[in-house]
Design a protein around this motif. Structure first.
Motif, PDB file in Angstrom:
ATOM      1  N   TYR A 197       0.829  -1.204   0.000  1.00 47.58           N
ATOM      2  CA  TYR A 197       0.000   0.000   0.000  1.00 47.58           C
ATOM      3  C   TYR A 197       0.862   1.252   0.000  1.00 47.58           C
ATOM      4  O   TYR A 197       1.950   1.285   0.568  1.00 47.58           O
ATOM      5  CB  TYR A 197      -0.920   0.016   1.212  1.00 47.58           C
ATOM      6  CG  TYR A 197      -2.191  -0.772   1.014  1.00 47.58           C
ATOM      7  CD1 TYR A 197      -3.292  -0.208   0.358  1.00 47.58           C
ATOM      8  CD2 TYR A 197      -2.290  -2.088   1.458  1.00 47.58           C
ATOM      9  CE1 TYR A 197      -4.456  -0.927   0.164  1.00 47.58           C
ATOM     10  CE2 TYR A 197      -3.456  -2.817   1.261  1.00 47.58           C
ATOM     11  CZ  TYR A 197      -4.536  -2.235   0.621  1.00 47.58           C
ATOM     12  OH  TYR A 197      -5.685  -2.945   0.420  1.00 47.58           O
ATOM     13  N   VAL A 198       0.326   2.287  -0.632  1.00 46.72           N
ATOM     14  CA  VAL A 198       0.935   3.620  -0.628  1.00 46.72           C
ATOM     15  C   VAL A 198      -0.026   4.568   0.084  1.00 46.72           C
ATOM     16  O   VAL A 198      -1.182   4.704  -0.323  1.00 46.72           O
ATOM     17  CB  VAL A 198       1.187   4.124  -2.061  1.00 46.72           C
ATOM     18  CG1 VAL A 198       1.830   5.517  -2.024  1.00 46.72           C
ATOM     19  CG2 VAL A 198       2.045   3.146  -2.845  1.00 46.72           C
ATOM     20  N   SER A 199       0.424   5.167   1.168  1.00 46.03           N
ATOM     21  CA  SER A 199      -0.342   6.223   1.827  1.00 46.03           C
ATOM     22  C   SER A 199       0.161   7.560   1.303  1.00 46.03           C
ATOM     23  O   SER A 199       1.367   7.797   1.266  1.00 46.03           O
ATOM     24  CB  SER A 199      -0.187   6.137   3.345  1.00 46.03           C
ATOM     25  OG  SER A 199      -0.934   5.051   3.854  1.00 46.03           O
ATOM     26  N   TRP A 200      -0.739   8.413   0.928  1.00 50.18           N
ATOM     27  CA  TRP A 200      -0.385   9.644   0.222  1.00 50.18           C
ATOM     28  C   TRP A 200      -1.349  10.753   0.649  1.00 50.18           C
ATOM     29  O   TRP A 200      -2.377  10.512   1.264  1.00 50.18           O
ATOM     30  CB  TRP A 200      -0.496   9.433  -1.293  1.00 50.18           C
ATOM     31  CG  TRP A 200      -1.889   9.026  -1.694  1.00 50.18           C
ATOM     32  CD1 TRP A 200      -2.404   7.753  -1.692  1.00 50.18           C
ATOM     33  CD2 TRP A 200      -2.968   9.895  -2.073  1.00 50.18           C
ATOM     34  NE1 TRP A 200      -3.737   7.788  -2.044  1.00 50.18           N
ATOM     35  CE2 TRP A 200      -4.105   9.076  -2.292  1.00 50.18           C
ATOM     36  CE3 TRP A 200      -3.076  11.272  -2.250  1.00 50.18           C
ATOM     37  CZ2 TRP A 200      -5.338   9.592  -2.686  1.00 50.18           C
ATOM     38  CZ3 TRP A 200      -4.311  11.806  -2.629  1.00 50.18           C
ATOM     39  CH2 TRP A 200      -5.427  10.951  -2.852  1.00 50.18           C
ATOM     40  N   ILE A 201      -1.004  11.988   0.287  1.00 52.92           N
ATOM     41  CA  ILE A 201      -1.919  13.120   0.460  1.00 52.92           C
ATOM     42  C   ILE A 201      -1.540  14.191  -0.559  1.00 52.92           C
ATOM     43  O   ILE A 201      -0.352  14.412  -0.836  1.00 52.92           O
ATOM     44  CB  ILE A 201      -1.884  13.666   1.904  1.00 52.92           C
ATOM     45  CG1 ILE A 201      -2.977  14.715   2.125  1.00 52.92           C
ATOM     46  CG2 ILE A 201      -0.506  14.240   2.258  1.00 52.92           C
ATOM     47  CD1 ILE A 201      -3.193  15.095   3.585  1.00 52.92           C
ATOM     48  N   HIS A 202      -2.527  14.827  -1.142  1.00 56.14           N
ATOM     49  CA  HIS A 202      -2.291  15.928  -2.084  1.00 56.14           C
ATOM     50  C   HIS A 202      -1.731  17.130  -1.333  1.00 56.14           C
ATOM     51  O   HIS A 202      -2.097  17.389  -0.183  1.00 56.14           O
ATOM     52  CB  HIS A 202      -3.609  16.295  -2.763  1.00 56.14           C
ATOM     53  CG  HIS A 202      -3.491  17.283  -3.878  1.00 56.14           C
ATOM     54  ND1 HIS A 202      -3.350  18.646  -3.655  1.00 56.14           N
ATOM     55  CD2 HIS A 202      -3.489  17.132  -5.226  1.00 56.14           C
ATOM     56  CE1 HIS A 202      -3.279  19.279  -4.818  1.00 56.14           C
ATOM     57  NE2 HIS A 202      -3.359  18.379  -5.793  1.00 56.14           N
ATOM     58  N   GLU A 203      -0.861  17.883  -1.971  1.00 58.64           N
ATOM     59  CA  GLU A 203      -0.203  19.007  -1.312  1.00 58.64           C
ATOM     60  C   GLU A 203      -1.198  20.029  -0.758  1.00 58.64           C
ATOM     61  O   GLU A 203      -0.970  20.617   0.319  1.00 58.64           O
ATOM     62  CB  GLU A 203       0.792  19.686  -2.260  1.00 58.64           C
ATOM     63  CG  GLU A 203       0.185  20.242  -3.533  1.00 58.64           C
ATOM     64  CD  GLU A 203       1.226  20.874  -4.444  1.00 58.64           C
ATOM     65  OE1 GLU A 203       2.395  20.990  -4.038  1.00 58.64           O
ATOM     66  OE2 GLU A 203       0.865  21.254  -5.586  1.00 58.64           O
ATOM     67  N   HIS A 204      -2.294  20.241  -1.461  1.00 63.07           N
ATOM     68  CA  HIS A 204      -3.291  21.211  -0.979  1.00 63.07           C
ATOM     69  C   HIS A 204      -3.979  20.697   0.283  1.00 63.07           C
ATOM     70  O   HIS A 204      -4.191  21.457   1.242  1.00 63.07           O
ATOM     71  CB  HIS A 204      -4.322  21.485  -2.072  1.00 63.07           C
ATOM     72  CG  HIS A 204      -5.348  22.509  -1.705  1.00 63.07           C
ATOM     73  ND1 HIS A 204      -5.024  23.812  -1.411  1.00 63.07           N
ATOM     74  CD2 HIS A 204      -6.703  22.413  -1.543  1.00 63.07           C
ATOM     75  CE1 HIS A 204      -6.124  24.482  -1.104  1.00 63.07           C
ATOM     76  NE2 HIS A 204      -7.159  23.661  -1.169  1.00 63.07           N
ATOM     77  N   ASP A 205      -4.317  19.416   0.303  1.00 65.58           N
ATOM     78  CA  ASP A 205      -4.930  18.838   1.498  1.00 65.58           C
ATOM     79  C   ASP A 205      -3.944  18.767   2.662  1.00 65.58           C
ATOM     80  O   ASP A 205      -4.340  18.867   3.827  1.00 65.58           O
ATOM     81  CB  ASP A 205      -5.480  17.442   1.196  1.00 65.58           C
ATOM     82  CG  ASP A 205      -6.867  17.484   0.569  1.00 65.58           C
ATOM     83  OD1 ASP A 205      -7.571  18.491   0.750  1.00 65.58           O
ATOM     84  OD2 ASP A 205      -7.246  16.506  -0.107  1.00 65.58           O
ATOM     85  N   PHE A 206      -2.658  18.605   2.351  1.00 67.58           N
ATOM     86  CA  PHE A 206      -1.636  18.651   3.394  1.00 67.58           C
ATOM     87  C   PHE A 206      -1.678  20.004   4.107  1.00 67.58           C
ATOM     88  O   PHE A 206      -1.748  20.070   5.346  1.00 67.58           O
ATOM     89  CB  PHE A 206      -0.247  18.404   2.794  1.00 67.58           C
ATOM     90  CG  PHE A 206       0.898  18.733   3.711  1.00 67.58           C
ATOM     91  CD1 PHE A 206       1.210  17.906   4.772  1.00 67.58           C
ATOM     92  CD2 PHE A 206       1.660  19.880   3.513  1.00 67.58           C
ATOM     93  CE1 PHE A 206       2.255  18.215   5.639  1.00 67.58           C
ATOM     94  CE2 PHE A 206       2.710  20.192   4.360  1.00 67.58           C
ATOM     95  CZ  PHE A 206       3.005  19.355   5.425  1.00 67.58           C
TER      96      PHE A 206
END
Length: 300
Positions: A197-206
């Motif tokens: 699995y890859v956990s990620w977040i978009h820069e704007h949501d960060f």
């Protein structure tokens, strides 16, 4: 908010936060190893992240302190680099603890970097702040020690939050530009077995999540990740689709190990199954702008 201090704020994540907050606050102080200077409402102040040198006075009367300091883990884990990775995190956090305690009017809230890598790799169990399993490999030991140094000093006038952040997907830094380049070159197939699995977040949501933590005065530990971790195979397929690559060659574990040695990094960054979810963010009412990878990539 009137004043935010961002320690080690000239890197990828610091730049995201600087851009997001620059029109929302009166003043942003960036603690940097570079030269002191001022640009608009952004003031750069030199520090070495280990000792006092005048920068500590900038914490006075600040609303928020955000510490992003730490040597990049995108390197070979030889003894020298491992020592620097550990020391850069612990030393900067320790000196900031001392600085906060000596302030007459300390920051109201201190957000310190941590990492979603504190959790064990998992193909099945989703790791949240309450039930997540923490392990004892090098990366996990770093994360544990980092949070220990952060929380062990009590700061009565300053709330503390450790940000267990995943891969932040952004246009101008982090992992995404390299993954995008690989996909364009036809090397965008699954990496290893592709099941991790890859956990990620978009820069704007960060950036929005950081603002939310501040506004809600959330303290303790919090996962800064999207609600939809995705298997590497599908993660890479989404990037391939986004760049319209005509083919996607899978990259075996052996190939990854060879490539990692050549470019001076570690395969753990790709092969570990990071199955982390933002339980506290969602329970507290945070709504993601980009909860799904496909729309996140379309907006990069």
């Amino acid at each position: 908010m009137k004043k935010i201090v961002i320690a080690a704020g000239t890197g990828f994540l610091g730049s995201i936060l600087m851009e997001y907050f620059k029109n929302k606050v009166d003043e942003i102080i960036i603690l940097t190893r570079g030269k002191s200077r001022t640009t608009g409402n952004i003031k750069y102040v030199h520090w070495n992240a280990r000792t006092f040198g005048g920068w500590e006075t900038e914490l006075e009367n600040s609303d928020v302190l955000i510490n992003l300091a730490g040597k990049s883990v995108n390197c070979r884990y030889n003894e020298r680099n491992k020592n620097e990775i550990m020391a850069s995190r612990l030393n900067s956090t320790a000196i900031l603890n001392k600085a906060v305690l000596q302030c007459k009017n300390p920051p109201k809230h201190w957000l310190n970097s941590s990492t979603a890598t504190i959790y064990k790799g998992s193909y099945y169990k989703q790791m949240d702040e309450v039930n997540g399993d923490k392990g004892f490999d090098f990366s996990m030991k770093v994360a544990r020690a980092w949070e220990k140094v952060f929380f062990r000093t009590e700061t009565p006038q300053t709330l503390k939050t450790a940000l267990r952040t995943s891969i932040v997907l952004g246009k101008n830094g982090g992992a995404y530009p390299m993954l995008r380049k690989l996909a364009k070159l036809g090397m965008g197939g699954k990496q290893g077995n592709g099941r991790q699995y890859v956990s990620w977040i978009h820069e704007h949501d960060f950036a929005r999540a950081i603002e939310f933590v501040i506004n809600t005065q959330t303290k303790g530990v919090i996962n800064i990740v999207s609600p939809t971790p995705i298997r590497n195979n599908n993660f890479m397929k989404s990037i391939v689709k986004q760049v319209k690559a005509p083919f996607a060659i899978p990259v075996s574990k052996t190939m990854l190990e060879i490539g990692a040695k050549i470019i001076g990094t570690e395969t753990e960054l790709i092969l570990k199954s990071r199955n982390v979810i933002p339980k506290r963010l969602q329970e507290n009412g945070f709504t993601f702008t980009y909860p799904e990878l496909s729309t996140a990539l379309q907006n990069l």
